[in-house]
Design an enzyme around this catalytic site. Structure first.
Site, short mmCIF file in Angstrom:
data_model
loop_
_atom_site.label_atom_id
_atom_site.label_comp_id
_atom_site.label_asym_id
_atom_site.label_seq_id
_atom_site.Cartn_x
_atom_site.Cartn_y
_atom_site.Cartn_z
N SER A 9 2.47 37.15 -13.29
CA SER A 9 3.86 37.53 -13.06
C SER A 9 3.95 38.34 -11.77
CB SER A 9 4.37 38.39 -14.22
OG SER A 9 5.53 39.08 -13.80
N HIS A 34 4.38 33.00 -12.16
CA HIS A 34 5.47 33.36 -13.09
C HIS A 34 6.47 34.25 -12.35
CE1 HIS A 34 7.12 33.89 -17.16
NE2 HIS A 34 7.36 35.13 -16.82
N ASP A 36 9.80 36.31 -12.59
CA ASP A 36 10.74 36.93 -13.55
C ASP A 36 12.07 37.21 -12.88
OD1 ASP A 36 7.94 38.54 -14.95
OD2 ASP A 36 9.28 37.17 -16.01
N MET A 38 15.79 38.59 -13.30
CA MET A 38 16.53 39.48 -14.21
C MET A 38 17.87 39.85 -13.57
SD MET A 38 13.46 42.02 -15.32
CE MET A 38 11.87 41.37 -15.87
N HIS A 67 11.21 32.26 -15.05
CA HIS A 67 11.66 32.80 -16.33
C HIS A 67 13.02 33.45 -16.12
CE1 HIS A 67 10.78 35.98 -19.72
NE2 HIS A 67 11.79 35.16 -20.02
N MET A 69 15.87 35.48 -17.15
CA MET A 69 16.38 36.47 -18.09
C MET A 69 17.77 36.88 -17.58
SD MET A 69 12.81 38.53 -18.54
CE MET A 69 12.20 37.90 -16.96
N MET A 138 7.81 35.79 -26.05
CA MET A 138 7.80 37.15 -25.50
C MET A 138 7.05 38.08 -26.44
SD MET A 138 9.19 36.84 -22.65
CE MET A 138 9.21 38.59 -22.21
N GLY A 143 12.29 42.78 -19.67
CA GLY A 143 12.96 43.68 -18.73
C GLY A 143 12.00 44.38 -17.80
N ASP A 176 3.91 36.04 -23.06
CA ASP A 176 4.37 36.83 -21.91
C ASP A 176 4.70 38.27 -22.32
OD1 ASP A 176 7.27 36.41 -19.69
OD2 ASP A 176 5.55 37.77 -19.64
C1 DX5 Z 1 8.98 41.06 -18.84
C2 DX5 Z 1 8.54 39.82 -18.08
C3 DX5 Z 1 7.04 39.64 -18.14
C4 DX5 Z 1 6.30 40.82 -17.54
C5 DX5 Z 1 4.83 40.69 -17.79
O1 DX5 Z 1 10.37 41.01 -19.05
O2 DX5 Z 1 9.12 38.67 -18.61
O3 DX5 Z 1 6.70 38.45 -17.44
O4 DX5 Z 1 6.54 40.88 -16.17
O5 DX5 Z 1 4.25 41.84 -17.24
P1 DX5 Z 1 3.06 42.60 -17.98
O6 DX5 Z 1 1.92 41.62 -17.99
O7 DX5 Z 1 2.82 43.78 -17.11
O8 DX5 Z 1 3.55 42.93 -19.34
ZN ZN Z 2 8.36 36.73 -17.80
#
Ligand code: DX5
Ligand code: ZN
Length: 219
Positions: A9, A34, A36, A38, A67, A69, A138, A143, A176
């Site tokens: 990520s 990956h 993320d 948001m 991903h 979100m 998840m 977040g 994840d």
């Molecule tokens: C959280 C993300 C994850 C996160 C994973 O909302 O979807 O992908 O970045 O990071 P770690 O591995 O640090 O939990």
């Molecule tokens: Zn993620």
């Protein structure tokens, strides 16, 4: 022997050097990247959108495992597809009609995933499992990176694997959130074949990302 894929990520990467960080991940043996996304509405954090993904596309040919979100998500799907996402994963709670949103992703010739938050039940997506490429389980409340793994999700991974085997379905199971060297074998044994990790990959072993990716891969 199941082939385990690692999707680091970039949420834990240096955002001022994202292009270089992505190249570093590819050279270190990452299978996918990956990303993320948001929106500060579906989750209490704000990260990047299509323009950044578009600018990062040239740095690697690896799959952008995006991903989303964000909610509402449907009206933004094409923007992420056009920006260079290869696999687009959405949350069922973020769209008014999950099947329509999944069909839109497929119509754009992208791989399609659905993500389940720790409190979201498999029943929410059971009828879609035959039509998707990936379930993103998840193991933290979405977040933020660096959160603690929620062990209760292991049961959900096992259940997904049972359904997959019983109905001879093809979806990958990606986990994840809070993945580390202590829990990676547990989630793999439960049925996961793709691991997302940010903190463990970027911060462990003095930031030796190749060592960290290799260690997770050989869990
Ligand atoms: C959280 C993300 C994850 C996160 C994973 O909302 O979807 O992908 O970045 O990071 P770690 O591995 O640090 O939990
Ligand atoms: Zn993620």
């Amino acid at each position: 022997m199941k082939k385990i894929k690692i999707s680091p990520s970039i949420l834990s990467a240096d955002f001022s050097q994202l292009g270089k960080e992505i190249k570093r991940l590819e050279e270190a043996g990452a299978d996918m990247i990956h990303v993320d996304v948001m929106d500060g509405h579906f989750v209490p954090n704000l990260t990047i959108g299509p323009p950044v993904i578009k600018s990062l596309r040239k740095y690697t040919s690896l799959i952008f495992d995006v991903h989303l979100m964000i909610s509402p998500v449907h009206k933004y799907i094409k923007d992420f597809a056009d920006a260079g996402a290869n696999l687009i994963t959405i949350h069922p709670e973020a769209t008014e009609n999950l099947k329509e949103s999944l069909d839109l992703i497929k119509s754009l010739n992208k791989k399609v995933g659905v993500s389940l938050n720790p409190d979201s039940k498999i029943e929410l997506i059971e009828e879609n499992l035959k039509d998707i490429d990936l379930v993103l389980v998840m193991s933290v409340h979405p977040g933020f990176g660096g959160q603690k793994f929620i062990p209760e999700v292991v049961g959900k991974i096992k259940k997904l694997r049972e359904i997959k085997d019983k109905e001879n379905l093809k979806f990958d199971i990606e986990v994840d959130g809070g993945i580390n060297f202590e829990n990676s074998k547990t989630v793999i044994d439960a049925g996961a074949n793709i691991l997302v990790s940010g903190t463990t990959i970027f911060k462990s072993n003095n930031g030796d990302i190749k060592k960290n990716i290799d260690t997770l891969k050989s869990s």
